[in-house]
Design an enzyme around this catalytic site. Structure first.
Site, PDB file in Angstrom:
ATOM      1  N   LYS A  33       0.854  -1.202   0.000  1.00 20.91           N
ATOM      2  CA  LYS A  33       0.000   0.000   0.000  1.00 20.91           C
ATOM      3  C   LYS A  33       0.883   1.242   0.000  1.00 20.91           C
ATOM      4  CE  LYS A  33      -2.418   1.797   3.621  1.00 20.91           C
ATOM      5  NZ  LYS A  33      -2.312   3.266   3.633  1.00 20.91           N
ATOM      6  N   ASP A  60      -3.380   4.362  -2.082  1.00 26.15           N
ATOM      7  CA  ASP A  60      -4.351   4.854  -1.090  1.00 26.15           C
ATOM      8  C   ASP A  60      -4.330   6.375  -1.051  1.00 26.15           C
ATOM      9  OD1 ASP A  60      -5.997   5.077   1.151  1.00 26.15           O
ATOM     10  OD2 ASP A  60      -4.410   4.557   2.575  1.00 26.15           O
ATOM     11  N   LYS A  62      -7.307   8.271  -1.536  1.00 19.08           N
ATOM     12  CA  LYS A  62      -8.612   8.733  -1.003  1.00 19.08           C
ATOM     13  C   LYS A  62      -9.127   9.992  -1.701  1.00 19.08           C
ATOM     14  CE  LYS A  62      -7.799   6.923   3.684  1.00 19.08           C
ATOM     15  NZ  LYS A  62      -6.362   6.616   3.687  1.00 19.08           N
ATOM     16  N   LEU A  63      -9.412   9.863  -3.003  1.00 17.61           N
ATOM     17  CA  LEU A  63      -9.849  11.040  -3.763  1.00 17.61           C
ATOM     18  C   LEU A  63     -11.228  11.526  -3.313  1.00 17.61           C
ATOM     19  CD1 LEU A  63      -7.522   9.883  -5.516  1.00 17.61           C
ATOM     20  CD2 LEU A  63      -8.746  10.710  -7.503  1.00 17.61           C
ATOM     21  N   ASP A  65     -13.482  14.985  -4.742  1.00 17.07           N
ATOM     22  CA  ASP A  65     -13.554  16.285  -5.424  1.00 17.07           C
ATOM     23  C   ASP A  65     -14.793  16.244  -6.312  1.00 17.07           C
ATOM     24  OD1 ASP A  65     -12.901  18.787  -6.688  1.00 17.07           O
ATOM     25  OD2 ASP A  65     -10.785  18.390  -6.290  1.00 17.07           O
ATOM     26  N   THR A 120     -11.634   5.696  10.457  1.00 16.73           N
ATOM     27  CA  THR A 120     -11.684   5.164  11.830  1.00 16.73           C
ATOM     28  C   THR A 120     -11.241   6.207  12.851  1.00 16.73           C
ATOM     29  OG1 THR A 120      -9.570   4.123  11.314  1.00 16.73           O
ATOM     30  CG2 THR A 120     -11.492   2.704  11.311  1.00 16.73           C
ATOM     31  N   ARG A 212       2.755  -0.937  10.799  1.00 18.38           N
ATOM     32  CA  ARG A 212       3.829  -1.027  11.795  1.00 18.38           C
ATOM     33  C   ARG A 212       4.099  -2.422  12.353  1.00 18.38           C
ATOM     34  NH1 ARG A 212       1.237   4.035  14.624  1.00 18.38           N
ATOM     35  NH2 ARG A 212      -0.501   3.021  13.563  1.00 18.38           N
TER      36      ARG A 212
HETATM   37  O1  C5P Z   1       0.712   0.879  11.070  1.00 19.96           O
HETATM   38  P1  C5P Z   1      -0.719   0.444  10.939  1.00 19.96           P
HETATM   39  O2  C5P Z   1      -0.907  -1.064  10.818  1.00 19.96           O
HETATM   40  O3  C5P Z   1      -1.633   1.075  11.970  1.00 19.96           O
HETATM   41  O4  C5P Z   1      -1.130   1.044   9.496  1.00 19.96           O
HETATM   42  C1  C5P Z   1      -2.441   1.005   9.012  1.00 19.96           C
HETATM   43  C2  C5P Z   1      -2.505   1.664   7.667  1.00 19.96           C
HETATM   44  O5  C5P Z   1      -3.868   1.723   7.243  1.00 19.96           O
HETATM   45  C3  C5P Z   1      -1.997   3.111   7.653  1.00 19.96           C
HETATM   46  O6  C5P Z   1      -1.417   3.339   6.366  1.00 19.96           O
HETATM   47  C4  C5P Z   1      -3.262   3.937   7.821  1.00 19.96           C
HETATM   48  O7  C5P Z   1      -3.147   5.206   7.229  1.00 19.96           O
HETATM   49  C5  C5P Z   1      -4.278   3.070   7.064  1.00 19.96           C
HETATM   50  N1  C5P Z   1      -5.669   3.272   7.466  1.00 19.96           N
HETATM   51  C6  C5P Z   1      -6.111   3.076   8.765  1.00 19.96           C
HETATM   52  N2  C5P Z   1      -7.435   3.269   9.077  1.00 19.96           N
HETATM   53  C7  C5P Z   1      -8.304   3.638   8.122  1.00 19.96           C
HETATM   54  C8  C5P Z   1      -7.879   3.835   6.809  1.00 19.96           C
HETATM   55  C9  C5P Z   1      -6.532   3.648   6.509  1.00 19.96           C
HETATM   56  O8  C5P Z   1      -5.331   2.698   9.633  1.00 19.96           O
HETATM   57  N3  C5P Z   1      -9.597   3.769   8.430  1.00 19.96           N
END
Ligand code: C5P
Length: 233
Positions: A33, A60, A62-63, A65, A120, A212
Site C-alpha cells: 500500500k 491509497d 482517497k480522492l 472532489d 476510523t 507497523r
Molecule cells: O501501522 P498500521 O498497521 O496502523 O497502518 C495502518 C494503515 O492503514 C496506515 O497506512 C493507515 O493510514 C491506514 N488506514 C487506517 N485506518 C483507516 C484507513 C486507513 O489505519 N480507516
C-alpha cells in the site's frame, strides 16, 4: 481475487521503502500500500518503480472532489497500472460513478475501486459535531457501503469488525479491505479498535492492511510471514 496481506509502506521516501522491500528478495513479494506521504514525496515514479519490482499496489490516495476532476484523476491513476485505488464515499454516488468512468485502460482492464466509508479516526461525537450526521456510526458506514455498491464499486475500506456485517448485507464478492490489525502479543500504537490477522480471517476480511506490526518489526519478513500464516494459509 484471493485473500491477501497488504503491507502499508508508510515511509517518508524512496530509499527507505526500497531498503524495506529489498529484505523480501527471493521471498513472496508482498502486496504493497502506497499512501499520501510517500506518493506526495516521490511522485508517480515511486509507483512505477515498485510495480517494476513485481509488487501489486494499492494506491491509497482517497480522492474526494467534483465528479469531473475525480474522473480525470482516475484516468491518470489507471495508466500507472495500480491494482487497487480508492476514494471517499462522502463524495456522493455521482462522484463514484464518474471515478469508475475514468478508470479505463486500453486493454479493457481497470484497477479495483474501493470506497472509504467513515475514517476510523472519526467517532460518533466528531461525526455529529463536525459533520452534522446524527445517525449511528455503524448505520452511516453501511449506508456509504450501499451507495458505493450501487455506484458499481468493488468494495470498501472498513474496520474488520464491520466486515462481517458488510458481507452479510452486500454479499461475499463485495470486497472488505481492513486496516487496524495487530498481533495478539503486539503494540496497538494509535489504533483503537484492533483485531488480529486470525480474527480478521474469521470475520471474513478479504484483505488486511498491516503497517507497523511489519514495518517496525525487528524481522519484517518473519512478521509478514506470520501475518500470511494467520490470515491466508
Ligand atoms: O501501522 P498500521 O498497521 O496502523 O497502518 C495502518 C494503515 O492503514 C496506515 O497506512 C493507515 O493510514 C491506514 N488506514 C487506517 N485506518 C483507516 C484507513 C486507513 O489505519 N480507516
Amino acid at each position: 481475487m484471493g485473500k491477501d496481506v497488504i503491507v502499508a509502506c508508510d515511509f517518508a521516501g524512496a530509499q527507505a521503502v526500497y531498503g524495506f522491500l529489498d529484505r523480501f528478495a527471493g521471498e513472496k513479494k508482498p502486496f504493497v500500500k502506497i499512501g499520501m506521504e510517500l506518493f506526495y514525496a516521490e511522485g508517480p515514479e515511486i509507483v512505477r518503480q515498485i510495480k517494476k519490482r513485481g509488487h501489486r499496489i494499492f494506491l491509497d490516495l482517497k480522492l474526494h472532489d467534483i465528479p469531473n476532476t475525480v474522473k480525470k484523476a482516475m484516468a491518470v491513476l489507471s495508466a500507472l497500472d495500480v491494482d487497487i485505488c480508492n476514494l471517499h464515499a462522502a463524495g456522493t454516488r455521482a462522484m463514484m460513478e464518474a471515478a469508475l468512468e475514468g478508470l479505463t485502460r486500453p486493454d479493457g482492464t481497470r484497477p479495483l475501486l474501493i470506497a472509504v466509508t467513515q475514517l476510523t479516526s472519526t467517532d460518533q461525537r466528531s461525526m455529529e459535531r463536525d459533520l452534522l450526521i446524527r445517525e449511528p456510526l455503524d448505520q452511516v458506514v453501511l449506508h456509504y457501503a450501499a451507495t458505493a455498491r450501487s455506484a458499481g464499486l468493488d468494495g470498501v475500506v472498513c474496520s474488520p469488525l464491520e466486515a462481517g456485517k458488510i458481507h452479510e448485507r452486500f454479499g461475499g464478492d463485495f470486497l472488505t479491505v481492513t486496516p487496524g490489525i495487530r498481533f495478539a502479543d503486539g503494540d496497538r500504537g494509535d489504533q483503537k479498535r484492533v483485531t488480529t490477522p486470525a480474527e480478521a480471517k474469521k470475520i471474513g476480511s478479504d484483505y488486511i492492511v498491516v503497517g507497523r506490526p511489519i514495518t517496525a518489526a525487528a524481522d519484517p519478513v518473519a512478521a509478514y510471514e506470520r501475518c500470511v500464516a494467520e490470515f491466508v494459509d
